[in-house]
Write an enzyme that holds these catalytic residues in place. Sequence first.
Site, mmCIF file in Angstrom:
data_model
loop_
_atom_site.group_PDB
_atom_site.id
_atom_site.type_symbol
_atom_site.label_atom_id
_atom_site.label_comp_id
_atom_site.label_asym_id
_atom_site.label_seq_id
_atom_site.Cartn_x
_atom_site.Cartn_y
_atom_site.Cartn_z
ATOM 1 N N ASP A 96 8.037 73.023 83.940
ATOM 2 C CA ASP A 96 8.840 74.131 83.407
ATOM 3 C C ASP A 96 8.969 73.936 81.903
ATOM 4 O O ASP A 96 9.869 73.230 81.434
ATOM 5 C CB ASP A 96 10.249 74.133 84.010
ATOM 6 C CG ASP A 96 10.264 74.486 85.480
ATOM 7 O OD1 ASP A 96 10.071 75.659 85.801
ATOM 8 O OD2 ASP A 96 10.486 73.586 86.314
ATOM 9 N N ARG A 101 10.539 70.411 79.521
ATOM 10 C CA ARG A 101 10.330 69.088 80.135
ATOM 11 C C ARG A 101 9.571 68.149 79.209
ATOM 12 O O ARG A 101 9.670 66.934 79.347
ATOM 13 C CB ARG A 101 9.552 69.224 81.445
ATOM 14 C CG ARG A 101 10.083 70.259 82.409
ATOM 15 C CD ARG A 101 11.534 70.076 82.780
ATOM 16 N NE ARG A 101 11.948 71.039 83.788
ATOM 17 C CZ ARG A 101 13.217 71.352 84.045
ATOM 18 N NH1 ARG A 101 14.199 70.787 83.358
ATOM 19 N NH2 ARG A 101 13.515 72.239 84.982
ATOM 20 N N ARG A 141 17.530 82.544 79.023
ATOM 21 C CA ARG A 141 16.147 82.287 79.457
ATOM 22 C C ARG A 141 15.358 83.586 79.582
ATOM 23 O O ARG A 141 14.137 83.552 79.744
ATOM 24 C CB ARG A 141 16.154 81.543 80.789
ATOM 25 C CG ARG A 141 16.779 80.156 80.714
ATOM 26 C CD ARG A 141 17.044 79.599 82.102
ATOM 27 N NE ARG A 141 15.815 79.436 82.871
ATOM 28 C CZ ARG A 141 15.776 79.300 84.196
ATOM 29 N NH1 ARG A 141 16.903 79.343 84.903
ATOM 30 N NH2 ARG A 141 14.618 79.145 84.817
ATOM 31 N N LYS A 197 8.294 84.690 86.416
ATOM 32 C CA LYS A 197 9.350 84.366 87.388
ATOM 33 C C LYS A 197 10.628 85.128 87.027
ATOM 34 O O LYS A 197 10.816 85.498 85.873
ATOM 35 C CB LYS A 197 9.589 82.857 87.440
ATOM 36 C CG LYS A 197 10.071 82.226 86.120
ATOM 37 C CD LYS A 197 10.135 80.710 86.252
ATOM 38 C CE LYS A 197 10.722 80.072 85.022
ATOM 39 N NZ LYS A 197 10.699 78.601 85.058
ATOM 40 N N HIS A 198 11.484 85.434 88.000
ATOM 41 C CA HIS A 198 11.506 85.039 89.407
ATOM 42 C C HIS A 198 11.460 86.326 90.223
ATOM 43 O O HIS A 198 12.442 87.077 90.237
ATOM 44 C CB HIS A 198 12.755 84.251 89.744
ATOM 45 C CG HIS A 198 13.034 83.094 88.839
ATOM 46 N ND1 HIS A 198 13.572 83.249 87.559
ATOM 47 C CD2 HIS A 198 12.831 81.764 89.003
ATOM 48 C CE1 HIS A 198 13.710 82.050 87.001
ATOM 49 N NE2 HIS A 198 13.266 81.136 87.852
ATOM 50 N N HIS A 226 20.503 77.878 92.404
ATOM 51 C CA HIS A 226 20.424 76.438 92.654
ATOM 52 C C HIS A 226 21.534 76.003 93.606
ATOM 53 O O HIS A 226 21.364 75.054 94.373
ATOM 54 C CB HIS A 226 20.559 75.655 91.342
ATOM 55 C CG HIS A 226 19.376 75.777 90.435
ATOM 56 N ND1 HIS A 226 19.213 76.828 89.569
ATOM 57 C CD2 HIS A 226 18.301 74.972 90.268
ATOM 58 C CE1 HIS A 226 18.089 76.669 88.901
ATOM 59 N NE2 HIS A 226 17.517 75.558 89.304
ATOM 60 N N ASP A 282 9.963 79.215 94.099
ATOM 61 C CA ASP A 282 10.864 78.395 93.296
ATOM 62 C C ASP A 282 11.137 77.130 94.109
ATOM 63 O O ASP A 282 10.747 77.028 95.287
ATOM 64 C CB ASP A 282 12.147 79.167 92.984
ATOM 65 C CG ASP A 282 12.840 78.679 91.707
ATOM 66 O OD1 ASP A 282 12.512 77.584 91.230
ATOM 67 O OD2 ASP A 282 13.694 79.413 91.192
#
Length: 598
Positions: free
Chosen positions: A132, A140, A201, A231-232, A244, A317
């Site tokens: 990601d 990352r 985001r 996404k998403h 999440h 995901d």
Amino acid sequence: MPSRRTVLAATAGVTTALAVGSAAHADEKDDDRLRSLISRMTLPEKVGQLFVMRVYGHSATAPDQADIDANLQEIGVRTAAEMIARYRVGGIIYFTWAHNTRDPHQIADLSNGIQRASLEQPRGLPVLVSTDQEHGIVCRVGEPATLFPGAMAMGAGGSRGDARALGRIAGRELRAIGIRQNYSPVADVNVNPANPVIGVRSFGSDPRQVAALVAAEVAGYQGARVAATAKHFPGHGDTAVDSHYGFPVITHSRALWEDLDAVPFRAAIRAGIDSIMTAHIQFPALDPSGDPATLSRPILTGILRGELGYDGVVVTDSLGMEGVRTKYGDDRVPVLALKAGVDQLLNPPSLDVAWDAVLNAVRDGELTEARLDESILRILRLKARLRLFEEPYVSQAGVTRTVGTRAHRSAADRIAERTTTLLVNEKRLLPLSRRTHRRLLVLGADPASPSGTTGPPTGVLAAALTGLGFTATALSTGTAPSAAVVAQALAAARDADAVIVGTYNVNAAQRTLVEQLVASSGKPVVALAIRNPYDVAHLPTVPAYLATYSWTDVELRAAARVIAGRAAPRGRLPVPVQRADDPAQVLYPVGYGLSYGR
């Protein structure tokens, strides 16, 4: 780094069988070669090819002991190489918290070790390594790699050319370290200011603007031969629940979905997007069953594949997220996802449980082997387009030559300057002059720094302003400053010519700090919304307010140059800011932004 002879020996069988070019869609001859490859795979190998899994450690064969212990506890193996040998996974995802991404040269070694471990297996295939790397608040791979502004900042810049440049440069750097699939860009249209999981985001609230920037980033990434991922799906932009930790419900009508959420995904598909990621959301207007979109055949096969005509890779995901685990057990989720039309199963909480469930579903007749073959063909087509069969390894020289170069970092700085948005500037307080405001106090919420950036925000801002000729002092006040911290800040402000304060999802304690600085310090106050631009509505007395949309170094340094007058504020709001006392009223509309010329 293996020698050229070793590389050729490891890949000779596959490369001979599969000399596939980089065309957008594999032709029939290429598909015949891929199907031949699939026909030689065992059923367990086919099951493994569907999974993209996390693994702990900086090395494929010799991770630290703590990472060996974590792998044993969560996956039942010691290393990435052992996981590949046991499960024959088709993909691996890198995370900072899994200690995969220490530095670019280490990441390249890890990628090469993963490829070697897979290619040395019987009928070995290259692994599709993913991560990601959205930029902004989700990254990352950090410094010294080039980090760009996040999506909402790019929305404020509004430049398709800049979005394409981001994808091209970031794609080249990812490819150089062996990452070939990036879970970016975010195609969600953020129309809910309370959205806790998307927010900055997203490129913004205008679906056509979002669509244009999504398509541009896709062109940049895929031009660099890195798979982009929109996404998403079918759209996560209007929720107040984080998938999440919960199971969001989107209440949009089918007509609204067509006009809002679907627009960027259609643009991504027209741009030739390589992969699309599902959302763990309930969308009753598209599927009234109550299933999450990840497990919904009406949404994934009926709409995405049937109506939108998408035949690329569909990746879930993370299957460890609560949104997909609420209704079904971890053994049912991967099977239902495949029945819905998914190709890649991302990061299940237990690989053993998920892998066995898919294998048994085929053996029991719930899934056919032909259904697995459909997804494996799409995955192998993608690997072929990315030239993974011919070029599975990367070189350390390529890392040095490509990652974090001066030209790349300069491009990121220039792009960031075009995103900084000036929302308030009473009596033309900004830009600050070194002659009249040399001594600056930089206060702020100082949230944990986004992955790979130096932080904390107050320190980055103070250092940047000092480098521009000011004398800047940093004082972290936290996201919820106490009365004692407020008193400390007021005392420190006495020795400054101006105060700069960063707000982060502003709350009552932060409001108290800022309002007391404005009312009692006697010094000019400049505020920066370092995450959501909506903060400005809650602090009407601040004489100057900027939005940076994130607190990464590149965005903070750009804000410092704008404050100092070394760069002009050029950003325009990509989302509306409502009044704090009456959310039905818009305080600052989409497209609003001041310049120093007015």
